[in-house]
Design a protein around this motif. Structure first.
Motif, PDB file in Angstrom:
ATOM      1  N   GLU A 260      39.397  28.783 -21.550  1.00 47.17           N
ATOM      2  CA  GLU A 260      39.858  27.237 -21.311  1.00 47.17           C
ATOM      3  C   GLU A 260      38.602  27.115 -21.696  1.00 47.17           C
ATOM      4  N   TRP A 261      37.750  27.439 -20.908  1.00 46.90           N
ATOM      5  CA  TRP A 261      36.409  26.500 -21.695  1.00 46.90           C
ATOM      6  C   TRP A 261      36.183  26.869 -23.215  1.00 46.90           C
ATOM      7  N   LEU A 262      36.225  28.366 -23.529  1.00 50.89           N
ATOM      8  CA  LEU A 262      35.854  29.218 -25.192  1.00 50.89           C
ATOM      9  C   LEU A 262      36.818  27.788 -25.573  1.00 50.89           C
ATOM     10  N   ALA A 263      37.703  27.743 -25.375  1.00 53.90           N
ATOM     11  CA  ALA A 263      38.623  27.192 -26.155  1.00 53.90           C
ATOM     12  C   ALA A 263      38.486  25.464 -26.914  1.00 53.90           C
ATOM     13  N   ARG A 264      37.713  24.685 -25.513  1.00 56.56           N
ATOM     14  CA  ARG A 264      37.471  23.953 -25.711  1.00 56.56           C
ATOM     15  C   ARG A 264      36.109  23.517 -26.519  1.00 56.56           C
ATOM     16  N   GLN A 265      35.361  24.274 -26.440  1.00 58.67           N
ATOM     17  CA  GLN A 265      33.969  25.099 -27.104  1.00 58.67           C
ATOM     18  C   GLN A 265      34.262  24.800 -28.277  1.00 58.67           C
ATOM     19  N   LEU A 266      35.013  26.199 -28.990  1.00 52.45           N
ATOM     20  CA  LEU A 266      35.791  25.912 -30.145  1.00 52.45           C
ATOM     21  C   LEU A 266      36.246  25.081 -30.661  1.00 52.45           C
ATOM     22  N   ALA A 267      36.796  24.208 -30.107  1.00 53.39           N
ATOM     23  CA  ALA A 267      37.726  23.096 -30.851  1.00 53.39           C
ATOM     24  C   ALA A 267      36.881  22.429 -31.535  1.00 53.39           C
ATOM     25  N   ARG A 268      36.197  22.158 -31.800  1.00 55.88           N
ATOM     26  CA  ARG A 268      34.525  21.844 -32.886  1.00 55.88           C
ATOM     27  C   ARG A 268      34.313  22.522 -33.852  1.00 55.88           C
ATOM     28  N   ALA A 269      34.205  22.414 -34.727  1.00 59.74           N
ATOM     29  CA  ALA A 269      32.641  23.354 -35.571  1.00 59.74           C
ATOM     30  C   ALA A 269      31.909  22.488 -36.242  1.00 59.74           C
ATOM     31  N   GLU A 270      30.863  22.653 -36.227  1.00 59.33           N
ATOM     32  CA  GLU A 270      29.748  21.908 -36.533  1.00 59.33           C
ATOM     33  C   GLU A 270      29.035  22.999 -38.049  1.00 59.33           C
ATOM     34  N   ARG A 271      29.101  21.337 -39.508  1.00 62.96           N
ATOM     35  CA  ARG A 271      29.059  21.877 -40.546  1.00 62.96           C
ATOM     36  C   ARG A 271      26.944  22.771 -40.109  1.00 62.96           C
ATOM     37  N   ASP A 272      26.486  23.455 -41.320  1.00 66.86           N
ATOM     38  CA  ASP A 272      25.558  24.478 -41.542  1.00 66.86           C
ATOM     39  C   ASP A 272      25.064  24.693 -40.346  1.00 66.86           C
ATOM     40  N   VAL A 273      26.081  25.416 -38.991  1.00 63.56           N
ATOM     41  CA  VAL A 273      25.329  25.877 -38.143  1.00 63.56           C
ATOM     42  C   VAL A 273      26.499  27.466 -37.737  1.00 63.56           C
ATOM     43  N   LEU A 274      25.379  28.045 -37.657  1.00 65.34           N
ATOM     44  CA  LEU A 274      26.610  29.378 -36.670  1.00 65.34           C
ATOM     45  C   LEU A 274      26.761  29.376 -35.545  1.00 65.34           C
ATOM     46  N   THR A 275      28.122  29.069 -34.948  1.00 66.93           N
ATOM     47  CA  THR A 275      28.342  29.510 -33.481  1.00 66.93           C
ATOM     48  C   THR A 275      28.608  30.584 -32.882  1.00 66.93           C
ATOM     49  N   VAL A 276      27.987  31.166 -31.877  1.00 68.49           N
ATOM     50  CA  VAL A 276      28.052  32.401 -31.233  1.00 68.49           C
ATOM     51  C   VAL A 276      28.546  32.264 -30.387  1.00 68.49           C
ATOM     52  N   VAL A 277      29.563  33.142 -30.124  1.00 67.16           N
ATOM     53  CA  VAL A 277      30.080  33.378 -28.755  1.00 67.16           C
ATOM     54  C   VAL A 277      29.190  34.834 -27.995  1.00 67.16           C
ATOM     55  N   TRP A 278      28.945  35.117 -27.253  1.00 65.06           N
ATOM     56  CA  TRP A 278      27.620  35.990 -26.390  1.00 65.06           C
ATOM     57  C   TRP A 278      28.471  36.232 -25.019  1.00 65.06           C
ATOM     58  N   HIS A 279      28.503  37.780 -24.689  1.00 58.48           N
ATOM     59  CA  HIS A 279      28.136  38.051 -23.584  1.00 58.48           C
ATOM     60  C   HIS A 279      27.379  38.861 -23.164  1.00 58.48           C
ATOM     61  N   SER A 280      27.495  39.149 -21.988  1.00 60.57           N
ATOM     62  CA  SER A 280      26.882  40.902 -21.745  1.00 60.57           C
ATOM     63  C   SER A 280      27.564  41.529 -20.211  1.00 60.57           C
ATOM     64  N   VAL A 281      27.965  42.410 -20.181  1.00 64.20           N
ATOM     65  CA  VAL A 281      28.323  42.715 -18.871  1.00 64.20           C
ATOM     66  C   VAL A 281      29.107  42.638 -18.165  1.00 64.20           C
ATOM     67  N   VAL A 282      29.815  41.282 -18.416  1.00 61.01           N
ATOM     68  CA  VAL A 282      30.995  40.398 -18.791  1.00 61.01           C
ATOM     69  C   VAL A 282      32.482  41.253 -18.004  1.00 61.01           C
ATOM     70  N   TRP A 283      32.615  42.326 -19.203  1.00 63.31           N
ATOM     71  CA  TRP A 283      34.039  42.388 -19.501  1.00 63.31           C
ATOM     72  C   TRP A 283      34.991  43.322 -18.179  1.00 63.31           C
ATOM     73  N   GLN A 284      33.770  44.074 -17.847  1.00 67.05           N
ATOM     74  CA  GLN A 284      34.307  44.753 -16.726  1.00 67.05           C
ATOM     75  C   GLN A 284      35.195  43.993 -15.804  1.00 67.05           C
ATOM     76  N   TYR A 285      34.819  42.716 -15.368  1.00 66.29           N
ATOM     77  CA  TYR A 285      35.193  41.571 -14.294  1.00 66.29           C
ATOM     78  C   TYR A 285      36.550  40.920 -14.877  1.00 66.29           C
ATOM     79  N   VAL A 286      36.253  40.460 -16.058  1.00 61.80           N
ATOM     80  CA  VAL A 286      37.387  39.928 -16.473  1.00 61.80           C
ATOM     81  C   VAL A 286      39.086  40.659 -16.438  1.00 61.80           C
TER      82      VAL A 286
END
Length: 359
Positions: A260-286
């Motif tokens: 849900e949070w990611l959907a809100r964040q990615l709803a807007r794109a910023e020109r001339d900016v690289l949006t990076v989604v990052w996670h570390s040692v999280v997948w096992q808990y999802v």
């Protein structure tokens, strides 16, 4: 089953934390015998492996020590100035476990493991340099993109400041911020496949977590500290420095499920900016449902990415095919780049850079 999970957690600590390994080995035997550990772990008998109940138990015990509530046990814990005497550890632990069993049961049941290891900023920093430069190359730009960093499962947000950390290489060169209170020895074999003379420019940062840790509070700092293995003093010092940096450069972490949070964040794109989604040692808990939702949200955003508003996924997660070591993996859209950048230990250091296709 629970005793087996404790034994498995003890094995994870082998050669890394003799104190934690011995505590969990003896606790596993006590569990199997129906001792006080069984009382503490009541209600967790069906916990799955990914929730690492043994490490939750070890963290709860460490917190007792940090709070000064287990003085006989504290003499074994280097984090408070002690020196481990492993043959006597369990003997000195039993009185504290018995006296505080109810407190420990509540903490084990109410928390998830929150390491928020600052050492993971080292592979993150290198990965962001690669991502910013590869996205620029694909777009025909001469200058690397600025980065907007979005972290899912951010815990206390300690890895949302990669550009504010120093990274001292073997030749004495310091990448990032040499004046930072947190200067890491990344222990790299090889180097990121990027021009290291380019400065990483981070223009936006945000994170979410189901149970975020407020590192501006004493309770939050104590909570994170309790999950650092007490005989790993290098990690202990890193955490202290990372908390100092967080106090000087606060970044709030939203309480939210990832999709849900990611959907809100990615709803807007910023020109001339690289949006990076990052996670570390999280997948096992999802949960499987949230994994599927997260993939769908990312796929929708990837389909809308453009050369001037690109999107990246950068993850540092365990991979069975590399002997359960942790792989740093990068995907870029719309460039269609998918790379495994290298592998390392779960705490971020050491790390070996070795670029191969992400399959």
């Amino acid at each position: 089953m629970l005793a087996e999970l404790f034994a498995a957690a003890a094995d994870i600590c082998r050669d890394r934390s003799p104190l934690t390994q011995r505590l969990l080995t003896d606790a596993a035997a006590d569990l199997a015998a129906g001792g006080v550990t069984a009382r503490i772990m009541a209600g967790a008998e069906r916990d799955r492996e990914g929730t690492v109940p043994g490490l939750r138990f070890a963290g709860a015990v460490h917190r007792l020590v940090l709070e000064g509530r287990a003085p006989a046990l504290a003499k074994h814990y280097p984090s408070v100035g002690g020196r481990p005497d492993l043959p006597r550890l369990w003997e000195d632990a039993l009185p504290a476990l018995t006296e505080h069993a109810d407190v420990l049961r509540h903490r084990v049941g109410a928390t998830v493991v929150q390491t928020n290891e600052p050492g993971r900023s080292a592979p993150l920093y290198g990965g962001l340099l690669v991502a910013a430069q590869e996205a620029a190359r694909a777009a025909g730009r001469q200058v690397p993109f600025c980065v907007r960093l979005l972290e899912v499962g951010a815990s206390g947000g300690l890895n949302l400041r990669p550009h504010r950390v120093g990274y001292r290489l073997g030749d004495g060169t310091v990448l990032g911020d040499p004046g930072s209170p947190l200067v890491l020895d990344p222990r790299w074999t090889g180097l990121p496949p990027a021009d290291l003379t380019h400065r990483l420019r981070v223009v936006g940062r945000a994170g979410c977590d189901l149970d975020p840790v407020d590192v501006s509070t004493a309770d939050g700092r104590l909570h994170l500290s309790s999950f650092v293995w007490a005989d790993q003093l290098d990690r202990w010092k890193r955490l202290r420095a990372a908390l100092e940096l967080a106090a000087a450069d606060p970044v709030p972490v939203d309480r939210s499920a990832g999709p849900e949070w990611l959907a809100r964040q990615l709803a807007r794109a910023e020109r001339d900016v690289l949006t990076v989604v990052w996670h570390s040692v999280v997948w096992q808990y999802v949960s499987p449902a949230d994994r599927a939702m997260g993939r769908a949200v990312l796929a929708d955003a990837a389909a809308k990415a453009t050369p001037t508003a690109p999107l990246a996924l950068l993850v540092f997660e365990p991979r069975r095919e590399v002997d359960h070591r942790f792989a740093l993996m990068l995907k870029l859209w719309p460039a269609g780049i998918s790379l495994s950048l290298g592998v390392g230990e779960g705490h971020g250091t050491p790390f070996t850079w070795n670029v191969t296709p992400w399959e």
